[in-house]
Motif scaffolding. Structure first.
Motif, PDB file in Angstrom:
ATOM      1  N   TYR A   1       2.908  13.508   4.187  1.00 43.72           N
ATOM      2  CA  TYR A   1       4.645  13.903   5.044  1.00 43.72           C
ATOM      3  C   TYR A   1       4.411  12.129   5.333  1.00 43.72           C
ATOM      4  O   TYR A   1       5.506  12.678   6.149  1.00 43.72           O
ATOM      5  CB  TYR A   1       3.781  14.514   6.061  1.00 43.72           C
ATOM      6  CG  TYR A   1       4.155  16.106   5.452  1.00 43.72           C
ATOM      7  CD1 TYR A   1       5.447  16.577   5.060  1.00 43.72           C
ATOM      8  CD2 TYR A   1       3.261  17.147   5.748  1.00 43.72           C
ATOM      9  CE1 TYR A   1       5.711  18.187   4.670  1.00 43.72           C
ATOM     10  CE2 TYR A   1       3.371  18.426   5.298  1.00 43.72           C
ATOM     11  CZ  TYR A   1       4.236  18.143   4.450  1.00 43.72           C
ATOM     12  OH  TYR A   1       4.026  20.202   3.802  1.00 43.72           O
ATOM     13  N   TYR A   2       3.952  11.664   5.645  1.00 44.55           N
ATOM     14  CA  TYR A   2       3.810   9.670   6.223  1.00 44.55           C
ATOM     15  C   TYR A   2       5.321   9.483   5.157  1.00 44.55           C
ATOM     16  O   TYR A   2       6.504   8.825   5.828  1.00 44.55           O
ATOM     17  CB  TYR A   2       2.957   9.500   6.584  1.00 44.55           C
ATOM     18  CG  TYR A   2       2.974   8.450   6.778  1.00 44.55           C
ATOM     19  CD1 TYR A   2       3.758   7.618   8.239  1.00 44.55           C
ATOM     20  CD2 TYR A   2       3.329   7.106   5.765  1.00 44.55           C
ATOM     21  CE1 TYR A   2       3.652   6.259   8.247  1.00 44.55           C
ATOM     22  CE2 TYR A   2       3.508   5.613   6.207  1.00 44.55           C
ATOM     23  CZ  TYR A   2       4.428   4.739   7.373  1.00 44.55           C
ATOM     24  OH  TYR A   2       4.017   3.670   8.059  1.00 44.55           O
TER      25      TYR A   2
ATOM     26  N   MET B   1       0.545  -1.108  -0.476  1.00 36.20           N
ATOM     27  CA  MET B   1       0.210  -0.125   0.144  1.00 36.20           C
ATOM     28  C   MET B   1       0.802   1.485   0.141  1.00 36.20           C
ATOM     29  O   MET B   1       0.013   2.404  -0.994  1.00 36.20           O
ATOM     30  CB  MET B   1      -1.265   0.374   0.910  1.00 36.20           C
ATOM     31  CG  MET B   1      -1.756   1.236   1.653  1.00 36.20           C
ATOM     32  SD  MET B   1      -3.257   1.101   0.957  1.00 36.20           S
ATOM     33  CE  MET B   1      -4.022   2.655   1.438  1.00 36.20           C
ATOM     34  N   ALA B   2       1.634   1.700   1.135  1.00 37.62           N
ATOM     35  CA  ALA B   2       3.140   2.648   0.664  1.00 37.62           C
ATOM     36  C   ALA B   2       3.459   2.595  -0.581  1.00 37.62           C
ATOM     37  O   ALA B   2       4.155   3.645  -1.033  1.00 37.62           O
ATOM     38  CB  ALA B   2       3.731   2.202   1.915  1.00 37.62           C
ATOM     39  N   GLN B   3       4.159   1.526  -0.941  1.00 35.24           N
ATOM     40  CA  GLN B   3       4.573   1.808  -2.680  1.00 35.24           C
ATOM     41  C   GLN B   3       3.303   2.534  -3.497  1.00 35.24           C
ATOM     42  O   GLN B   3       3.375   3.661  -4.112  1.00 35.24           O
ATOM     43  CB  GLN B   3       4.614   0.913  -3.122  1.00 35.24           C
ATOM     44  CG  GLN B   3       6.013  -0.086  -2.714  1.00 35.24           C
ATOM     45  CD  GLN B   3       7.387   1.040  -2.675  1.00 35.24           C
ATOM     46  OE1 GLN B   3       7.561   2.188  -2.324  1.00 35.24           O
ATOM     47  NE2 GLN B   3       8.231   0.822  -3.656  1.00 35.24           N
TER      48      GLN B   3
ATOM     49  N   LEU C   1       1.349   9.573  -5.713  1.00 29.78           N
ATOM     50  CA  LEU C   1       2.612  11.050  -5.442  1.00 29.78           C
ATOM     51  C   LEU C   1       3.273  11.778  -6.306  1.00 29.78           C
ATOM     52  O   LEU C   1       3.211  12.426  -6.905  1.00 29.78           O
ATOM     53  CB  LEU C   1       2.909  11.232  -4.245  1.00 29.78           C
ATOM     54  CG  LEU C   1       2.100  11.202  -3.200  1.00 29.78           C
ATOM     55  CD1 LEU C   1       2.712  10.853  -1.899  1.00 29.78           C
ATOM     56  CD2 LEU C   1       1.156  12.309  -3.022  1.00 29.78           C
ATOM     57  N   ALA C   2       4.220  10.273  -6.619  1.00 25.69           N
ATOM     58  CA  ALA C   2       4.540  10.247  -7.783  1.00 25.69           C
ATOM     59  C   ALA C   2       4.398  11.004 -10.013  1.00 25.69           C
ATOM     60  O   ALA C   2       3.875  11.982  -9.851  1.00 25.69           O
ATOM     61  CB  ALA C   2       5.787   9.225  -8.787  1.00 25.69           C
ATOM     62  N   GLU C   3       3.045  10.274  -9.621  1.00 28.18           N
ATOM     63  CA  GLU C   3       2.214  10.669 -10.686  1.00 28.18           C
ATOM     64  C   GLU C   3       2.141  11.905 -11.042  1.00 28.18           C
ATOM     65  O   GLU C   3       1.808  12.322 -12.036  1.00 28.18           O
ATOM     66  CB  GLU C   3       0.832   9.324 -11.294  1.00 28.18           C
ATOM     67  CG  GLU C   3       1.725   8.171 -11.440  1.00 28.18           C
ATOM     68  CD  GLU C   3       2.621   8.179 -12.534  1.00 28.18           C
ATOM     69  OE1 GLU C   3       2.856   8.675 -13.746  1.00 28.18           O
ATOM     70  OE2 GLU C   3       3.574   7.887 -12.205  1.00 28.18           O
ATOM     71  N   SER C   4       0.839  12.330  -9.436  1.00 29.49           N
ATOM     72  CA  SER C   4       0.638  13.578  -9.527  1.00 29.49           C
ATOM     73  C   SER C   4       1.922  14.846  -9.420  1.00 29.49           C
ATOM     74  O   SER C   4       1.572  15.781 -10.337  1.00 29.49           O
ATOM     75  CB  SER C   4       0.269  14.508  -8.338  1.00 29.49           C
ATOM     76  OG  SER C   4      -0.999  13.411  -7.860  1.00 29.49           O
TER      77      SER C   4
END
Length: 185
Positions: free
Chosen positions: A42-43, A1-3, A9-12
């Motif tokens: 921030y996590y 899930m974290a990945q 977020l990277a795609e955004s």
């Protein structure tokens, strides 16, 4: 899930970089585009620059898994050029927004393992210390990376890639001679 969250977020970030320079993108922009909350961001990351560094590391890992013919400099250089072209907005906006050194370090990190493999292949049968092979690897990596970074600085124009062909012509056959200069030293 974290990945999965990190990739989202990277795609955004890539999507936003297609429209805006990095120094204009905020955590708020990212979480709104991605549909996560600030705590989630921030996590995983300290700030937007940490996210960009993670993207670079992930992209590097993807490139490192590719099979390459280490007998041909051009294949290594053009693979990297293709990768950078695919991520043109990210690369140019990062390059123009923060220290050029970050992009330069990225290009060096991507190229170095390939150059090291070429050096090791050429060093077969030549008694060259690890220290000297490492030096030769750095020498050729920095030359190739310098050309790649110059290409980025000039807006990644396809015509500038002709310089990579000239680099290949210039170094063709020279690596073995350079390694022989270090033989037994």
């Amino acid at each position: 899930m974290a990945q999965t969250t990190k990739r989202a977020l990277a795609e955004s970030m890539k999507k936003l970089l297609a429209k805006s320079p990095l120094d204009k993108i905020t955590v708020k922009d990212l979480v709104e585009d991605c549909g996560v909350n600030r705590q989630t961001f921030y996590y995983h990351f300290h700030d937007v620059y940490d996210l960009v560094e993670w993207i670079f590391r992930e992209e590097f890992a993807n490139i490192a898994r590719e099979e390459i013919d280490y007998g041909r400099w051009s294949e290594v250089l053009y693979r990297l050029a293709d990768h950078l072209t695919e991520n043109r907005a990210l690369i140019l906006n990062v390059y123009n927004s923060i220290s050029h050194g970050e992009v330069t370090r990225y290009v060096n990190r991507v190229l170095r393992p390939y150059v090291a493999a070429i050096v090791e292949e050429q060093a077969k049968g030549i008694r060259v210390s690890l220290e000297n092979r490492d030096f030769v690897t750095d020498l050729y990596t920095q030359g190739a990376a310098g050309l790649m970074c110059n290409w980025i600085e000039t807006g990644m124009r396809r015509s500038q890639l002709l310089r990579l062909e000239k680099f290949e012509q210039a170094v063709d056959g020279s690596l073995g001679l350079v390694l022989k200069n270090f033989e037994g030293k």
